[in-house]
Write an enzyme that holds these catalytic residues in place. Sequence first.
Site, PDB file in Angstrom:
ATOM      1  N   SER A 193     -33.186 -38.094   3.666  1.00 22.94           N
ATOM      2  CA  SER A 193     -31.746 -37.817   3.616  1.00 22.94           C
ATOM      3  C   SER A 193     -31.527 -36.522   2.854  1.00 22.94           C
ATOM      4  O   SER A 193     -32.376 -36.118   2.047  1.00 22.94           O
ATOM      5  CB  SER A 193     -31.072 -38.982   2.872  1.00 22.94           C
ATOM      6  N   TYR A 240     -31.434 -43.780  -4.877  1.00 20.56           N
ATOM      7  CA  TYR A 240     -31.573 -43.553  -3.430  1.00 20.56           C
ATOM      8  C   TYR A 240     -32.130 -42.152  -3.176  1.00 20.56           C
ATOM      9  O   TYR A 240     -33.132 -41.980  -2.467  1.00 20.56           O
ATOM     10  CB  TYR A 240     -30.208 -43.735  -2.759  1.00 20.56           C
TER      11      TYR A 240
HETATM   12  N1  LIG Z   1     -26.178 -43.271   8.326  1.00 18.39           N
HETATM   13  C1  LIG Z   1     -26.242 -42.135   7.657  1.00 18.39           C
HETATM   14  O1  LIG Z   1     -25.258 -41.396   7.539  1.00 18.39           O
HETATM   15  C2  LIG Z   1     -27.541 -41.688   7.019  1.00 18.39           C
HETATM   16  C3  LIG Z   1     -27.568 -40.488   6.292  1.00 18.39           C
HETATM   17  C4  LIG Z   1     -28.765 -40.060   5.719  1.00 18.39           C
HETATM   18  C5  LIG Z   1     -29.908 -40.829   5.867  1.00 18.39           C
HETATM   19  N2  LIG Z   1     -29.862 -41.999   6.559  1.00 18.39           N
HETATM   20  C6  LIG Z   1     -31.092 -42.786   6.633  1.00 18.39           C
HETATM   21  O2  LIG Z   1     -31.275 -43.267   7.955  1.00 18.39           O
HETATM   22  C7  LIG Z   1     -31.850 -44.567   7.911  1.00 18.39           C
HETATM   23  C8  LIG Z   1     -30.998 -45.555   8.702  1.00 18.39           C
HETATM   24  O3  LIG Z   1     -29.660 -45.499   8.241  1.00 18.39           O
HETATM   25  P1  LIG Z   1     -28.537 -46.536   8.741  1.00 18.39           P
HETATM   26  O4  LIG Z   1     -27.244 -45.974   8.317  1.00 18.39           O
HETATM   27  O5  LIG Z   1     -28.770 -46.907  10.149  1.00 18.39           O
HETATM   28  O6  LIG Z   1     -28.907 -47.767   7.782  1.00 18.39           O
HETATM   29  P2  LIG Z   1     -28.367 -49.284   7.766  1.00 18.39           P
HETATM   30  O7  LIG Z   1     -28.108 -49.620   6.335  1.00 18.39           O
HETATM   31  O8  LIG Z   1     -27.300 -49.499   8.769  1.00 18.39           O
HETATM   32  O9  LIG Z   1     -29.686 -50.075   8.244  1.00 18.39           O
HETATM   33  C9  LIG Z   1     -30.804 -50.178   7.390  1.00 18.39           C
HETATM   34  C10 LIG Z   1     -31.606 -51.376   7.843  1.00 18.39           C
HETATM   35  O10 LIG Z   1     -32.697 -51.526   6.927  1.00 18.39           O
HETATM   36  C11 LIG Z   1     -32.867 -52.909   6.698  1.00 18.39           C
HETATM   37  N3  LIG Z   1     -33.511 -53.172   5.409  1.00 18.39           N
HETATM   38  C12 LIG Z   1     -32.935 -53.041   4.184  1.00 18.39           C
HETATM   39  N4  LIG Z   1     -33.790 -53.488   3.244  1.00 18.39           N
HETATM   40  C13 LIG Z   1     -34.928 -53.887   3.882  1.00 18.39           C
HETATM   41  C14 LIG Z   1     -36.153 -54.456   3.436  1.00 18.39           C
HETATM   42  N5  LIG Z   1     -36.381 -54.735   2.146  1.00 18.39           N
HETATM   43  N6  LIG Z   1     -37.102 -54.744   4.356  1.00 18.39           N
HETATM   44  C15 LIG Z   1     -36.872 -54.505   5.681  1.00 18.39           C
HETATM   45  N7  LIG Z   1     -35.715 -54.002   6.160  1.00 18.39           N
HETATM   46  C16 LIG Z   1     -34.754 -53.685   5.252  1.00 18.39           C
HETATM   47  C17 LIG Z   1     -31.453 -53.477   6.704  1.00 18.39           C
HETATM   48  O11 LIG Z   1     -31.447 -54.893   6.929  1.00 18.39           O
HETATM   49  C18 LIG Z   1     -30.813 -52.690   7.817  1.00 18.39           C
HETATM   50  O12 LIG Z   1     -30.900 -53.348   9.072  1.00 18.39           O
HETATM   51  C19 LIG Z   1     -32.002 -44.908   6.433  1.00 18.39           C
HETATM   52  O13 LIG Z   1     -33.297 -44.571   5.991  1.00 18.39           O
HETATM   53  C20 LIG Z   1     -31.000 -44.019   5.752  1.00 18.39           C
HETATM   54  O14 LIG Z   1     -31.343 -43.726   4.418  1.00 18.39           O
HETATM   55  C21 LIG Z   1     -28.708 -42.451   7.132  1.00 18.39           C
END
Ligand SMILES: NC(=O)c1ccc[n+]([C@@H]2O[C@H](COP(=O)([O-])OP(=O)(O)OC[C@H]3O[C@@H](n4cnc5c(N)ncnc54)[C@H](O)[C@@H]3O)[C@@H](O)[C@H]2O)c1
Length: 275
Positions: free
Chosen positions: A149, A162
């Site tokens: 990120s 984070y």
């Molecule tokens: N959405 C954004 O704007 C954004 C921005 C920057 C980075 N990201 C990165 O992209 C990735 C996906 O983002 P998102 O928004 O789809 O996330 P989200 O929170 O919607 O989904 C994350 C998933 O990870 C699972 N998870 C959490 N803890 C876990 C564990 N201990 N073991 C197994 N699974 C686990 C959750 O159950 C969930 O289904 C992440 O790595 C996030 O940091 C997202």
Amino acid sequence: MTRALEGKVAIVTGAGQGIGTVVATLLAQRGATVILADIDADRVESSASAIREAGLKAVGLSFDLAQEDEIADAVRRIAADHGRIDIIHNNAALQTESQRNRDLDVVQLDTHAWDMAFAVNARGPMLLCKYALPTMIDGGGGSIIHSASGFGLLGETTLTAYGSSKAALINLSRFIATQYGKRRVRSNVIAIGFVLSETAIETTPQAVKDILLAHHLSPELGAPIDIANVVAFLASDEARFINGAMIPVDGGFTAHQPSMVDFERLFAAAGSSKL
Ligand SMILES: NC(=O)c1ccc[n+]([C@@H]2O[C@H](COP(=O)([O-])OP(=O)(O)OC[C@H]3O[C@@H](n4cnc5c(N)ncnc54)[C@H](O)[C@@H]3O)[C@@H](O)[C@H]2O)c1
């Protein structure tokens, strides 16, 4: 639709919702057998069955990335059932509301929240690679894509754990590339900007979206498919010469001077674009 991933076995973590589900679906559409992994068993099974209903190959598997024994067991099962592991997308991250409420500035940061962020966002991906790499190498190599990120690149007033855990993930990727590149393992990291996942659409106020959009060089905010397209490319042999790279996928959010938007406002008020 290209079938560039035909015959490949892919693991996508955090595939029960959000970006992970969209990535898993695209990899399956490109021909891969996709193992959708998540801590939430119901959600991951429902995402996997939606992919299967479209006639594609997907399996839901529930394990906790904070638990080493669960990761080791899951990899053993995947290797036994599918015989190979070609692609890993380390997509999962801990970003629940309760975690975010405790992951603040350094003085107010809950120490357990720091430990949990590192356990899920950095240690979990490392362990998944640790247990899966021997199978990947035996199968002739593969591609690992880690989702970091902008918080892993630059400072912020909150989400210290984070951001720090994502910074660790960025360098983990380079260490894997360095150590296993000669054995045809590629490891790349994408630094994701703001993406309109279901959660982001529901929880982000319009005023915040407006600020974020003003800092994008693209005319609109990103969608999960924008991330999935890059992951699918990095997973494919077309990306065979990309290894150890850190690729921002953020609409240019981290490409410009931090003062850009303030200057645009100043210039607009002054009716001039001269510094
Ligand atoms: N959405 C954004 O704007 C954004 C921005 C920057 C980075 N990201 C990165 O992209 C990735 C996906 O983002 P998102 O928004 O789809 O996330 P989200 O929170 O919607 O989904 C994350 C998933 O990870 C699972 N998870 C959490 N803890 C876990 C564990 N201990 N073991 C197994 N699974 C686990 C959750 O159950 C969930 O289904 C992440 O790595 C996030 O940091 C997202």
